[in-house]
Design a protein around this motif. Structure first.
Motif, PDB file in Angstrom:
ATOM      1  N   GLN A  20       0.548   7.379  -0.365  1.00 33.54           N
ATOM      2  CA  GLN A  20      -0.314   6.850   0.690  1.00 33.54           C
ATOM      3  C   GLN A  20       0.196   7.217   2.084  1.00 33.54           C
ATOM      4  O   GLN A  20      -0.591   7.312   3.033  1.00 33.54           O
ATOM      5  CB  GLN A  20      -0.436   5.332   0.581  1.00 33.54           C
ATOM      6  CG  GLN A  20      -1.258   4.750   1.731  1.00 33.54           C
ATOM      7  CD  GLN A  20      -1.745   3.349   1.512  1.00 33.54           C
ATOM      8  OE1 GLN A  20      -2.940   3.126   1.485  1.00 33.54           O
ATOM      9  NE2 GLN A  20      -0.842   2.414   1.347  1.00 33.54           N
ATOM     10  N   LEU A  24      -1.877   7.894   5.645  1.00 32.53           N
ATOM     11  CA  LEU A  24      -1.632   7.129   6.871  1.00 32.53           C
ATOM     12  C   LEU A  24      -1.236   8.049   8.021  1.00 32.53           C
ATOM     13  O   LEU A  24      -1.665   7.856   9.164  1.00 32.53           O
ATOM     14  CB  LEU A  24      -0.553   6.067   6.633  1.00 32.53           C
ATOM     15  CG  LEU A  24      -0.942   4.945   5.653  1.00 32.53           C
ATOM     16  CD1 LEU A  24       0.258   4.067   5.357  1.00 32.53           C
ATOM     17  CD2 LEU A  24      -2.111   4.120   6.200  1.00 32.53           C
ATOM     18  N   ARG A  50       2.291   5.166  14.035  1.00 31.32           N
ATOM     19  CA  ARG A  50       3.073   5.551  12.854  1.00 31.32           C
ATOM     20  C   ARG A  50       4.218   4.567  12.624  1.00 31.32           C
ATOM     21  O   ARG A  50       4.515   4.221  11.483  1.00 31.32           O
ATOM     22  CB  ARG A  50       3.608   6.976  12.999  1.00 31.32           C
ATOM     23  CG  ARG A  50       2.487   8.008  12.896  1.00 31.32           C
ATOM     24  CD  ARG A  50       2.993   9.372  12.552  1.00 31.32           C
ATOM     25  NE  ARG A  50       3.538   9.409  11.202  1.00 31.32           N
ATOM     26  CZ  ARG A  50       3.805  10.536  10.546  1.00 31.32           C
ATOM     27  NH1 ARG A  50       3.577  11.704  11.118  1.00 31.32           N
ATOM     28  NH2 ARG A  50       4.294  10.504   9.335  1.00 31.32           N
ATOM     29  N   LEU A  53       2.670   1.375  11.139  1.00 28.72           N
ATOM     30  CA  LEU A  53       2.248   1.560   9.741  1.00 28.72           C
ATOM     31  C   LEU A  53       3.459   1.638   8.820  1.00 28.72           C
ATOM     32  O   LEU A  53       3.419   1.149   7.688  1.00 28.72           O
ATOM     33  CB  LEU A  53       1.395   2.822   9.606  1.00 28.72           C
ATOM     34  CG  LEU A  53       0.001   2.724  10.231  1.00 28.72           C
ATOM     35  CD1 LEU A  53      -0.654   4.110  10.290  1.00 28.72           C
ATOM     36  CD2 LEU A  53      -0.887   1.757   9.449  1.00 28.72           C
ATOM     37  N   SER A  57       1.865  -1.306   6.006  1.00 28.21           N
ATOM     38  CA  SER A  57       0.530  -0.738   6.195  1.00 28.21           C
ATOM     39  C   SER A  57      -0.560  -1.737   5.860  1.00 28.21           C
ATOM     40  O   SER A  57      -1.730  -1.485   6.083  1.00 28.21           O
ATOM     41  CB  SER A  57       0.375   0.505   5.317  1.00 28.21           C
ATOM     42  OG  SER A  57       0.472   0.152   3.955  1.00 28.21           O
ATOM     43  N   ASP A  58      -0.174  -2.887   5.322  1.00 33.47           N
ATOM     44  CA  ASP A  58      -1.153  -3.790   4.727  1.00 33.47           C
ATOM     45  C   ASP A  58      -1.353  -5.047   5.555  1.00 33.47           C
ATOM     46  O   ASP A  58      -1.941  -6.009   5.103  1.00 33.47           O
ATOM     47  CB  ASP A  58      -0.640  -4.177   3.326  1.00 33.47           C
ATOM     48  CG  ASP A  58      -1.759  -4.644   2.420  1.00 33.47           C
ATOM     49  OD1 ASP A  58      -2.919  -4.337   2.719  1.00 33.47           O
ATOM     50  OD2 ASP A  58      -1.456  -5.329   1.434  1.00 33.47           O
ATOM     51  N   THR A  62      -2.630  -3.342  13.120  1.00 38.05           N
ATOM     52  CA  THR A  62      -1.633  -2.311  13.448  1.00 38.05           C
ATOM     53  C   THR A  62      -2.000  -1.562  14.729  1.00 38.05           C
ATOM     54  O   THR A  62      -1.111  -1.219  15.515  1.00 38.05           O
ATOM     55  CB  THR A  62      -1.476  -1.291  12.300  1.00 38.05           C
ATOM     56  OG1 THR A  62      -2.752  -0.890  11.852  1.00 38.05           O
ATOM     57  CG2 THR A  62      -0.678  -1.865  11.151  1.00 38.05           C
ATOM     58  N   GLU A 203       5.436   2.849  -0.906  1.00 32.49           N
ATOM     59  CA  GLU A 203       5.890   1.809   0.028  1.00 32.49           C
ATOM     60  C   GLU A 203       6.564   0.630  -0.670  1.00 32.49           C
ATOM     61  O   GLU A 203       7.436  -0.025  -0.109  1.00 32.49           O
ATOM     62  CB  GLU A 203       4.673   1.333   0.834  1.00 32.49           C
ATOM     63  CG  GLU A 203       4.983   0.358   1.946  1.00 32.49           C
ATOM     64  CD  GLU A 203       3.730   0.018   2.777  1.00 32.49           C
ATOM     65  OE1 GLU A 203       2.719   0.736   2.687  1.00 32.49           O
ATOM     66  OE2 GLU A 203       3.791  -0.975   3.508  1.00 32.49           O
TER      67      GLU A 203
END
Ligand SMILES: [Mg+2]
Length: 237
Positions: A20, A24, A50, A53, A57-58, A62, A203
């Motif tokens: 992922q 991203l 960046r 993230l 990322s969740d 962001t 991640e």
């Protein structure tokens, strides 16, 4: 304790079939370009996004945090964030390379049993990711949980697995789930009494095994091989 053999396989998408982080990075670059168009320092916004993230990322918000990090006043966020969120959401990654061996492993699973993908996220983004991996032809059934009731029914909510089971014509407990996140993929399998194989990559590679998966492996091909070894094969006449 023995369980009946699984009859179908459900795979996660992000960090299970492809990294992922590649998506991203691509989406963050698109936001940087859009930030330049609204008069911000696009390179700085790109770099800040960046970092945000990479930190998680969740978590949502962001882009807001990235703008604050580059010195945008909080009072300007309401005007600047929506076009940048739109740039993120509309971004179509040109190509996302699957993990090594993932395509062949998916093909072997597709030949052996009913197969589906169960993924969380913005439906347009998830569809763009599937297309960019080139794995779409091997995944005729893709269920994006958000289409069933928004973020509230993301994994581990059982709605997605129930929907996949209905699409495949199998009871949920006879599915085998392959995914990278214990708290989502392993947990959603547990809601149905189904088995899960955790793939330790991406991640959440170092997250604790909670809840505990039926098996833990390091790659998608290893998960597929294990799945093939336990799938119930219909008796031949
Ligand atoms: Mg995942």
């Amino acid at each position: 304790m023995s369980r009946p053999a699984p009859l179908g396989v459900v795979v996660d998408l992000d960090d299970t079939l492809y990294p992922q982080a590649d998506y991203l990075a691509s989406a963050a670059a698109a936001v940087g370009v859009a930030a330049g168009h609204v008069g911000l320092d696009g390179a700085a916004v790109h770099a800040a996004l960046r970092r945000e993230l990479a930190a998680g990322s969740d978590t949502g918000g962001t882009i807001d945090r990235a703008l604050l990090a580059v010195g945008v006043p909080a009072s300007s966020l309401a005007g600047l964030v929506p076009p940048l969120v739109a740039a993120f959401t509309r971004h179509t990654p040109p190509r996302l390379s699957p993990y090594p061996g993932a395509e062949d492993a998916l093909r072997a699973l597709a030949a052996a049993a009913p197969l589906a993908c169960l993924t969380d996220g913005n439906p347009a983004i998830q569809a763009a990711k599937v297309a960019a991996t080139g794995l779409g032809p091997l995944l005729p059934v893709v269920v994006v949980t958000d289409t069933l009731g928004g973020r509230a029914v993301r994994k581990p909510h059982p709605a997605g697995l129930v929907a996949v089971a209905a699409r495949l014509g199998l009871p949920p407990e006879r599915l085998l789930v392959i995914g990278d996140r214990p708290g989502k993929d392993v947990a959603v399998a547990a809601t149905a009494g189904a088995r899960a194989i955790r793939v330790r990559q991406g991640e959440y590679a170092t997250a604790p095994d909670e809840p505990r998966a039926w098996a833990v492996v390091d790659t998608f091909p290893a998960a597929a091989e294990l799945a093939l070894s336990v799938l119930g094969v219909p008796a031949r006449a």
